[in-house]
Scaffold this motif. Structure first.
Motif, short mmCIF file in Angstrom:
data_model
loop_
_atom_site.label_atom_id
_atom_site.label_comp_id
_atom_site.label_asym_id
_atom_site.label_seq_id
_atom_site.Cartn_x
_atom_site.Cartn_y
_atom_site.Cartn_z
N THR A 99 0.99 -1.27 -0.05
CA THR A 99 0.08 0.09 -0.01
C THR A 99 0.90 1.19 0.02
O THR A 99 1.85 1.36 0.65
N TYR A 100 0.57 2.22 -0.90
CA TYR A 100 1.26 3.60 -1.06
C TYR A 100 0.14 4.61 -0.88
O TYR A 100 -1.00 4.19 -0.69
N LYS A 101 0.61 5.74 -0.95
CA LYS A 101 -0.40 6.84 -0.71
C LYS A 101 -1.40 6.90 -1.72
O LYS A 101 -2.54 7.16 -1.63
N SER A 102 -0.96 6.69 -3.09
CA SER A 102 -2.07 6.74 -4.19
C SER A 102 -2.36 5.50 -4.86
O SER A 102 -3.41 5.34 -5.56
N ILE A 103 -1.86 4.52 -4.52
CA ILE A 103 -2.12 3.06 -4.99
C ILE A 103 -2.13 2.02 -3.99
O ILE A 103 -1.46 1.90 -3.17
N VAL A 104 -2.66 0.80 -4.57
CA VAL A 104 -2.44 -0.46 -3.80
C VAL A 104 -1.86 -1.51 -4.95
O VAL A 104 -2.39 -1.58 -5.91
N SER A 108 -6.17 -10.88 -20.02
CA SER A 108 -7.06 -9.75 -19.72
C SER A 108 -6.41 -8.29 -19.46
O SER A 108 -6.80 -7.59 -19.23
N ARG A 109 -5.04 -8.55 -19.67
CA ARG A 109 -3.87 -7.57 -19.55
C ARG A 109 -4.24 -6.57 -18.41
O ARG A 109 -4.40 -5.41 -18.16
N LEU A 110 -4.12 -7.61 -17.03
CA LEU A 110 -4.22 -7.00 -15.76
C LEU A 110 -3.04 -6.11 -15.51
O LEU A 110 -3.10 -4.94 -14.94
N PHE A 111 -1.79 -6.84 -15.82
CA PHE A 111 -0.61 -6.13 -15.44
C PHE A 111 -0.51 -4.90 -16.07
O PHE A 111 -0.67 -4.59 -17.18
N ASN A 112 -0.13 -3.93 -15.13
CA ASN A 112 0.10 -2.18 -15.52
C ASN A 112 1.11 -1.69 -14.88
O ASN A 112 1.43 -0.37 -15.06
N SER A 113 1.91 -2.48 -14.40
CA SER A 113 3.29 -2.00 -13.62
C SER A 113 4.24 -2.93 -13.68
O SER A 113 4.19 -4.10 -13.96
N SER A 114 5.55 -2.37 -13.57
CA SER A 114 6.86 -3.33 -13.46
C SER A 114 6.87 -4.28 -14.73
O SER A 114 7.25 -5.33 -14.67
N ASP A 116 -1.32 -2.15 -10.43
CA ASP A 116 -1.88 -0.96 -9.41
C ASP A 116 -2.93 -0.71 -9.43
O ASP A 116 -3.73 -0.44 -10.86
N PHE A 117 -3.61 -0.82 -8.18
CA PHE A 117 -5.16 -0.29 -8.33
C PHE A 117 -5.19 1.08 -7.59
O PHE A 117 -4.69 1.35 -6.65
N GLN A 160 -11.37 2.37 -8.27
CA GLN A 160 -11.36 1.28 -9.44
C GLN A 160 -11.86 0.01 -9.43
O GLN A 160 -11.71 -0.60 -7.86
N THR A 161 -12.55 -0.61 -10.32
CA THR A 161 -13.06 -2.00 -10.00
C THR A 161 -12.23 -2.98 -10.11
O THR A 161 -10.99 -2.69 -10.96
N ILE A 162 -12.31 -4.02 -9.67
CA ILE A 162 -11.47 -5.36 -9.87
C ILE A 162 -12.03 -6.29 -10.50
O ILE A 162 -13.26 -6.62 -10.41
N ASP A 163 -11.41 -6.73 -11.78
CA ASP A 163 -11.90 -7.73 -12.68
C ASP A 163 -11.59 -9.09 -11.71
O ASP A 163 -10.59 -9.87 -12.26
#
Length: 137
Positions: free
Chosen positions: A75-80, A94-100, A110-111, A115-118
């Motif tokens: 957990t960070y200030k603006s994301i989980v 489903s192209r969930l990966f959006n970081s690293s 990064d959520f 944001q909704t979770i698929d």
């Protein structure tokens, strides 16, 4: 639950507490959308694999294992951030990966607030990570 406050105001928990209780406390301590998001992600992980093992690492990061590390919940200030230990080896239709995305090993999701979770796609990704771990053990 025994906690003490450090000079910086951060809370430290005793290492004798179970990882599940420490994660519960972290969710409660956040007290905002990040705690709600971490709680929901945790539920999805457990739904994907009821045999998942929870750990508490690196001074406050929930980590989930099944025959090896599956993912973390930072957990960070603006994301989980949900980081998959062997994410680069997983198919992500489903192209969930959006970081690293540039690394050779890890991949993350990064959520953000609201944001909704698929959930179906995330469960499939978790199960694929478990399959990868069990195929190598």
């Amino acid at each position: 639950m025994t906690m003490k406050t450090t000079k910086s105001g951060a809370t430290e928990r005793k290492a004798t507490e179970s990882p599940s209780r420490l994660i519960d406390a972290r969710i409660e301590e956040l007290g905002d959308w990040r705690g709600e998001m971490l709680s929901r992600l945790r539920s999805v992980i457990k739904e994907a694999d009821p045999d998942i093992v929870e750990e508490w690492k690196w001074r406050g990061v929930p980590v989930w294992y099944h025959d090896g590390m599956i993912c973390t919940g930072e957990t960070y200030k603006s994301i989980v951030k949900m980081t998959f230990a062997k994410g680069a080896a997983l198919k992500d239709p489903s192209r969930l990966f959006n970081s690293s995305l540039d690394g050779n090993t890890r991949r993350a999701i990064d959520f953000h607030e609201g944001q909704t979770i698929d959930e179906d796609a995330l469960k499939a990704l978790i199960r694929a990570a478990i399959t990868l771990n069990t195929s190598k053990s």
